[in-house]
Design a protein around this motif. Structure first.
Motif, PDB file in Angstrom:
ATOM      1  N   TYR A  69       0.832  -1.195   0.000  1.00 41.05           N
ATOM      2  CA  TYR A  69       0.000   0.000   0.000  1.00 41.05           C
ATOM      3  C   TYR A  69       0.876   1.258   0.000  1.00 41.05           C
ATOM      4  O   TYR A  69       1.823   1.363   0.781  1.00 41.05           O
ATOM      5  N   HIS A 104      -4.411   5.798   2.988  1.00 43.10           N
ATOM      6  CA  HIS A 104      -4.156   5.112   1.715  1.00 43.10           C
ATOM      7  C   HIS A 104      -5.373   5.283   0.825  1.00 43.10           C
ATOM      8  O   HIS A 104      -6.510   5.074   1.262  1.00 43.10           O
ATOM      9  N   ARG A 108      -1.369   1.489  -5.013  1.00 43.86           N
ATOM     10  CA  ARG A 108      -0.966   0.217  -4.413  1.00 43.86           C
ATOM     11  C   ARG A 108      -0.359  -0.702  -5.467  1.00 43.86           C
ATOM     12  O   ARG A 108      -0.638  -0.577  -6.668  1.00 43.86           O
ATOM     13  N   ASN A 141       3.277  -1.471   4.049  1.00 43.30           N
ATOM     14  CA  ASN A 141       3.046  -0.093   3.617  1.00 43.30           C
ATOM     15  C   ASN A 141       4.345   0.551   3.156  1.00 43.30           C
ATOM     16  O   ASN A 141       5.427   0.241   3.661  1.00 43.30           O
TER      17      ASN A 141
END
Length: 262
Positions: A69, A104, A108, A141
């Motif tokens: 992400y 987010h 991605r 992430n």
């Protein structure tokens, strides 16, 4: 930047603008049926998402993560109104039981395996920010600073942000229905107490004729109606989730492989 295997094929698609951003992102799943690829990276075209973060995404993919992400480390380039509404948006989704990654949006990386798993979700009302975490594959992430918009203006005013939040909550959670059930239960208890209080006041002679019976009936029926709506809502919620035909489970990997014919 990690070296890409040879030969490398990069495909871009221009779609009719009216299709909408969520359906555009979901296009990658339909491509999976016709093309072979290793990864898919989705990014907005306004230039606010840092393309250099793709290098880190590829590194995390090579480290074994199926989903990476892109998370905004700060929103200094956004207006106060935009920052505030965005924080309210994510907080509301979390409180309503929707699993999302804070800050987010739609930037991605997904592996082919993750995209294929996402394609098993057959629902029409799409909210990818909440659907992708449901896959459950190994994820991480990557943080980046948000840039100024290159051109154009935001198409997410407060009204559209509220609609997006509503779509996300109603598509992925039945918690609002359960809150109604809880509220109905509380009103039923209070109504029952109100009935007892009305009877006591009537017996003590401190009421007007007919007041106790009227109050008792109103309190009782109000509680029963709200509780009944909540119970019906629970069944409707289960029907709604069943109608989505989501997969019962998703296999990420197995320890068994086809035996060799050698």
């Amino acid at each position: 930047m990690p070296s890409l295997p040879k030969p490398t094929v990069i495909i871009a698609a221009y779609l009719f603008p009216a299709i909408g951003d969520i359906k555009t992102l979901y296009l990658q799943d339909s491509w999976k049926r016709d093309l072979f690829f290793d990864i898919s990276i989705s990014i907005d075209c306004d230039g606010q998402d840092d393309i250099d973060a793709m290098d880190q995404m590829l590194e995390q993919y090579e480290a074994g993560f199926e989903i990476v992400y892109g998370v905004r480390s700060n929103r200094e380039t956004d207006t106060f109104f935009k920052r505030t509404t965005a924080q309210m948006f994510y907080s509301l989704l979390t409180k309503m039981g929707v699993e999302t990654v804070f800050n987010h949006a739609d930037y991605r990386l997904m592996s082919a395996k993750a995209v294929e798993a996402l394609s098993t979700f057959n629902e029409v009302n799409l909210f990818l920010r909440g659907m992708v975490p449901l896959i459950g594959f190994k994820s991480t992430n990557v943080y980046y600073a948000r840039h100024e918009r290159i051109a154009g203006k935001s198409h997410y005013p407060l009204s559209k942000m509220l609609k997006l939040a509503t779509d996300g909550i109603t598509s992925l959670s039945v918690k609002p229905i359960r809150l109604i059930t809880l509220f109905g239960l509380i009103v039923s208890v209070v109504s029952f107490i109100g009935v007892i209080w009305a009877v006591v006041m009537s017996l003590s002679g401190n009421t007007i004729t007919g007041w106790a019976s009227t109050t008792s009936i109103i309190c009782f029926l109000s509680g029963v109606q709200l509780l009944s709506i909540g119970v019906i809502g629970e069944y409707i919620g289960k029907i709604y989730l069943e109608s989505k035909h989501r997969p019962r489970y998703i296999v990420e990997k197995t320890t068994w492989s086809e035996p060799s014919n050698d």
